[in-house]
Scaffold this motif. Structure first.
Motif, PDB file in Angstrom:
ATOM      1  N   GLY A  29     -87.227  58.664  10.982  1.00  0.00           N
ATOM      2  CA  GLY A  29     -86.495  59.900  10.702  1.00  0.00           C
ATOM      3  C   GLY A  29     -85.266  60.050  11.583  1.00  0.00           C
ATOM      4  O   GLY A  29     -84.237  60.570  11.153  1.00  0.00           O
ATOM      5  N   GLN A  30     -85.350  59.558  12.808  1.00  0.00           N
ATOM      6  CA  GLN A  30     -84.195  59.596  13.710  1.00  0.00           C
ATOM      7  C   GLN A  30     -83.070  58.694  13.198  1.00  0.00           C
ATOM      8  O   GLN A  30     -81.900  59.022  13.336  1.00  0.00           O
ATOM      9  CB  GLN A  30     -84.595  59.197  15.125  1.00  0.00           C
ATOM     10  N   ALA A  31     -83.435  57.573  12.612  1.00  0.00           N
ATOM     11  CA  ALA A  31     -82.411  56.695  12.034  1.00  0.00           C
ATOM     12  C   ALA A  31     -81.699  57.400  10.879  1.00  0.00           C
ATOM     13  O   ALA A  31     -80.474  57.325  10.747  1.00  0.00           O
ATOM     14  CB  ALA A  31     -83.047  55.395  11.556  1.00  0.00           C
ATOM     15  N   ILE A  32     -82.466  58.110  10.066  1.00  0.00           N
ATOM     16  CA  ILE A  32     -81.875  58.855   8.951  1.00  0.00           C
ATOM     17  C   ILE A  32     -80.974  59.966   9.474  1.00  0.00           C
ATOM     18  O   ILE A  32     -79.841  60.147   9.018  1.00  0.00           O
ATOM     19  CB  ILE A  32     -82.977  59.414   8.036  1.00  0.00           C
ATOM     20  N   SER A  33     -81.465  60.707  10.461  1.00  0.00           N
ATOM     21  CA  SER A  33     -80.654  61.810  10.988  1.00  0.00           C
ATOM     22  C   SER A  33     -79.432  61.297  11.746  1.00  0.00           C
ATOM     23  O   SER A  33     -78.423  61.998  11.821  1.00  0.00           O
ATOM     24  CB  SER A  33     -81.492  62.742  11.865  1.00  0.00           C
ATOM     25  N   ALA A  34     -79.496  60.073  12.276  1.00  0.00           N
ATOM     26  CA  ALA A  34     -78.308  59.482  12.922  1.00  0.00           C
ATOM     27  C   ALA A  34     -77.223  59.241  11.880  1.00  0.00           C
ATOM     28  O   ALA A  34     -76.038  59.454  12.151  1.00  0.00           O
ATOM     29  CB  ALA A  34     -78.672  58.189  13.632  1.00  0.00           C
ATOM     30  N   GLY A  35     -77.624  58.804  10.704  1.00  0.00           N
ATOM     31  CA  GLY A  35     -76.651  58.646   9.627  1.00  0.00           C
ATOM     32  C   GLY A  35     -76.060  59.976   9.211  1.00  0.00           C
ATOM     33  O   GLY A  35     -74.852  60.083   8.968  1.00  0.00           O
ATOM     34  N   LEU A  36     -76.903  61.000   9.148  1.00  0.00           N
ATOM     35  CA  LEU A  36     -76.410  62.338   8.812  1.00  0.00           C
ATOM     36  C   LEU A  36     -75.502  62.888   9.910  1.00  0.00           C
ATOM     37  O   LEU A  36     -74.588  63.661   9.632  1.00  0.00           O
ATOM     38  CB  LEU A  36     -77.580  63.296   8.580  1.00  0.00           C
ATOM     39  N   LEU A  37     -75.764  62.481  11.136  1.00  0.00           N
ATOM     40  CA  LEU A  37     -74.934  62.895  12.266  1.00  0.00           C
ATOM     41  C   LEU A  37     -73.482  62.480  12.045  1.00  0.00           C
ATOM     42  O   LEU A  37     -72.550  63.193  12.405  1.00  0.00           O
ATOM     43  CB  LEU A  37     -75.487  62.264  13.551  1.00  0.00           C
ATOM     44  N   LEU A  38     -73.304  61.334  11.412  1.00  0.00           N
ATOM     45  CA  LEU A  38     -71.964  60.812  11.167  1.00  0.00           C
ATOM     46  C   LEU A  38     -71.301  61.407   9.929  1.00  0.00           C
ATOM     47  O   LEU A  38     -70.083  61.344   9.794  1.00  0.00           O
ATOM     48  CB  LEU A  38     -72.022  59.285  11.017  1.00  0.00           C
ATOM     49  N   THR A  39     -72.113  61.989   9.029  1.00  0.00           N
ATOM     50  CA  THR A  39     -71.553  62.394   7.742  1.00  0.00           C
ATOM     51  C   THR A  39     -71.643  63.880   7.418  1.00  0.00           C
ATOM     52  O   THR A  39     -71.064  64.307   6.426  1.00  0.00           O
ATOM     53  CB  THR A  39     -72.243  61.618   6.602  1.00  0.00           C
ATOM     54  N   SER A  40     -72.385  64.655   8.211  1.00  0.00           N
ATOM     55  CA  SER A  40     -72.536  66.068   7.851  1.00  0.00           C
ATOM     56  C   SER A  40     -72.469  66.960   9.086  1.00  0.00           C
ATOM     57  O   SER A  40     -72.643  66.497  10.210  1.00  0.00           O
ATOM     58  CB  SER A  40     -73.861  66.286   7.122  1.00  0.00           C
ATOM     59  N   SER A  41     -72.278  68.228   8.842  1.00  0.00           N
ATOM     60  CA  SER A  41     -72.158  69.181   9.943  1.00  0.00           C
ATOM     61  C   SER A  41     -73.510  69.504  10.575  1.00  0.00           C
ATOM     62  O   SER A  41     -73.579  69.840  11.747  1.00  0.00           O
ATOM     63  CB  SER A  41     -71.507  70.470   9.439  1.00  0.00           C
ATOM     64  N   TYR A  42     -74.588  69.400   9.828  1.00  0.00           N
ATOM     65  CA  TYR A  42     -75.911  69.731  10.350  1.00  0.00           C
ATOM     66  C   TYR A  42     -76.639  68.512  10.931  1.00  0.00           C
ATOM     67  O   TYR A  42     -77.749  68.639  11.435  1.00  0.00           O
ATOM     68  CB  TYR A  42     -76.779  70.386   9.281  1.00  0.00           C
ATOM     69  N   GLY A  43     -76.020  67.340  10.879  1.00  0.00           N
ATOM     70  CA  GLY A  43     -76.649  66.116  11.376  1.00  0.00           C
ATOM     71  C   GLY A  43     -76.972  66.159  12.859  1.00  0.00           C
ATOM     72  O   GLY A  43     -78.023  65.673  13.287  1.00  0.00           O
ATOM     73  N   GLU A  44     -76.089  66.755  13.648  1.00  0.00           N
ATOM     74  CA  GLU A  44     -76.326  66.816  15.094  1.00  0.00           C
ATOM     75  C   GLU A  44     -77.556  67.659  15.414  1.00  0.00           C
ATOM     76  O   GLU A  44     -78.389  67.284  16.249  1.00  0.00           O
ATOM     77  CB  GLU A  44     -75.101  67.369  15.812  1.00  0.00           C
ATOM     78  N   THR A  45     -77.680  68.786  14.740  1.00  0.00           N
ATOM     79  CA  THR A  45     -78.841  69.647  14.959  1.00  0.00           C
ATOM     80  C   THR A  45     -80.128  68.941  14.534  1.00  0.00           C
ATOM     81  O   THR A  45     -81.132  68.969  15.258  1.00  0.00           O
ATOM     82  CB  THR A  45     -78.683  70.961  14.169  1.00  0.00           C
ATOM     83  N   LEU A  46     -80.092  68.307  13.377  1.00  0.00           N
ATOM     84  CA  LEU A  46     -81.258  67.595  12.873  1.00  0.00           C
ATOM     85  C   LEU A  46     -81.663  66.459  13.807  1.00  0.00           C
ATOM     86  O   LEU A  46     -82.854  66.257  14.091  1.00  0.00           O
ATOM     87  CB  LEU A  46     -80.959  67.060  11.467  1.00  0.00           C
ATOM     88  N   HIS A  47     -80.687  65.719  14.329  1.00  0.00           N
ATOM     89  CA  HIS A  47     -80.969  64.611  15.233  1.00  0.00           C
ATOM     90  C   HIS A  47     -81.524  65.128  16.558  1.00  0.00           C
ATOM     91  O   HIS A  47     -82.426  64.521  17.140  1.00  0.00           O
ATOM     92  CB  HIS A  47     -79.697  63.779  15.455  1.00  0.00           C
ATOM     93  N   SER A  48     -81.005  66.236  17.020  1.00  0.00           N
ATOM     94  CA  SER A  48     -81.479  66.835  18.268  1.00  0.00           C
ATOM     95  C   SER A  48     -82.927  67.315  18.143  1.00  0.00           C
ATOM     96  O   SER A  48     -83.755  67.060  19.019  1.00  0.00           O
ATOM     97  CB  SER A  48     -80.567  67.991  18.656  1.00  0.00           C
ATOM     98  N   VAL A  49     -83.231  67.986  17.061  1.00  0.00           N
ATOM     99  CA  VAL A  49     -84.607  68.437  16.821  1.00  0.00           C
ATOM    100  C   VAL A  49     -85.528  67.233  16.637  1.00  0.00           C
ATOM    101  O   VAL A  49     -86.638  67.184  17.178  1.00  0.00           O
ATOM    102  CB  VAL A  49     -84.666  69.377  15.594  1.00  0.00           C
ATOM    103  N   GLY A  50     -85.045  66.243  15.905  1.00  0.00           N
ATOM    104  CA  GLY A  50     -85.832  65.030  15.692  1.00  0.00           C
ATOM    105  C   GLY A  50     -86.144  64.295  16.977  1.00  0.00           C
ATOM    106  O   GLY A  50     -87.215  63.699  17.118  1.00  0.00           O
TER     107      GLY A  50
END
Length: 122
Positions: A29-50
């Motif tokens: 899930g962290q790998a997925i949220s890392a990709g979102l970190l690069l492409t969306s505004s909520y990716g950083e929050t998701l990666h931090s929670v993850g």
């Protein structure tokens, strides 16, 4: 007439497998949220929670390994493996906070591979 013998795994072994599977899923899930970190505004929050959830899963893995070892007198090896994962998770968190992606990303891949290997061994 053949008789069928079934062997049930101890509960601590099942708990250990569940803890490793949870850790593996959270790392993925962290790998997925890392990709979102690069492409969306909520990716950083998701990666931090993850990251917090992944760290908790690593602590659960240590607990499951200790519970499997201590009462039943099982092998100490899972405790060492789980402790190693907790150390790697701690390093991973520090590297993420320090924004060192050149080490953070490969370490995450290594952790995922090791977690899959640990899951396959159980």
């Amino acid at each position: 007439m053949a008789t069928q013998v079934t062997v049930t795994a101890p509960r601590s072994s099942t708990f250990l497998r569940i803890a490793i599977a949870l850790q593996t899923l959270t790392i993925f899930g962290q790998a997925i949220s890392a990709g979102l970190l690069l492409t969306s505004s909520y990716g950083e929050t998701l990666h931090s929670v993850g990251a917090r959830v992944m760290y908790g899963a690593s602590m659960l893995y240590v607990l499951a390994a200790v519970l499997g070892w201590k009462p039943g007198g099982g092998s100490l090896r899972p405790v060492w493996h789980a402790s190693g994962f907790l150390v790697l998770a701690s390093i991973q968190v520090v590297l993420g906070i320090a924004h060192v992606p050149s080490v953070h990303l490969p370490l995450g891949v290594l952790m995922f591979g090791l977690s899959v290997l640990a899951l396959a061994r159980r």
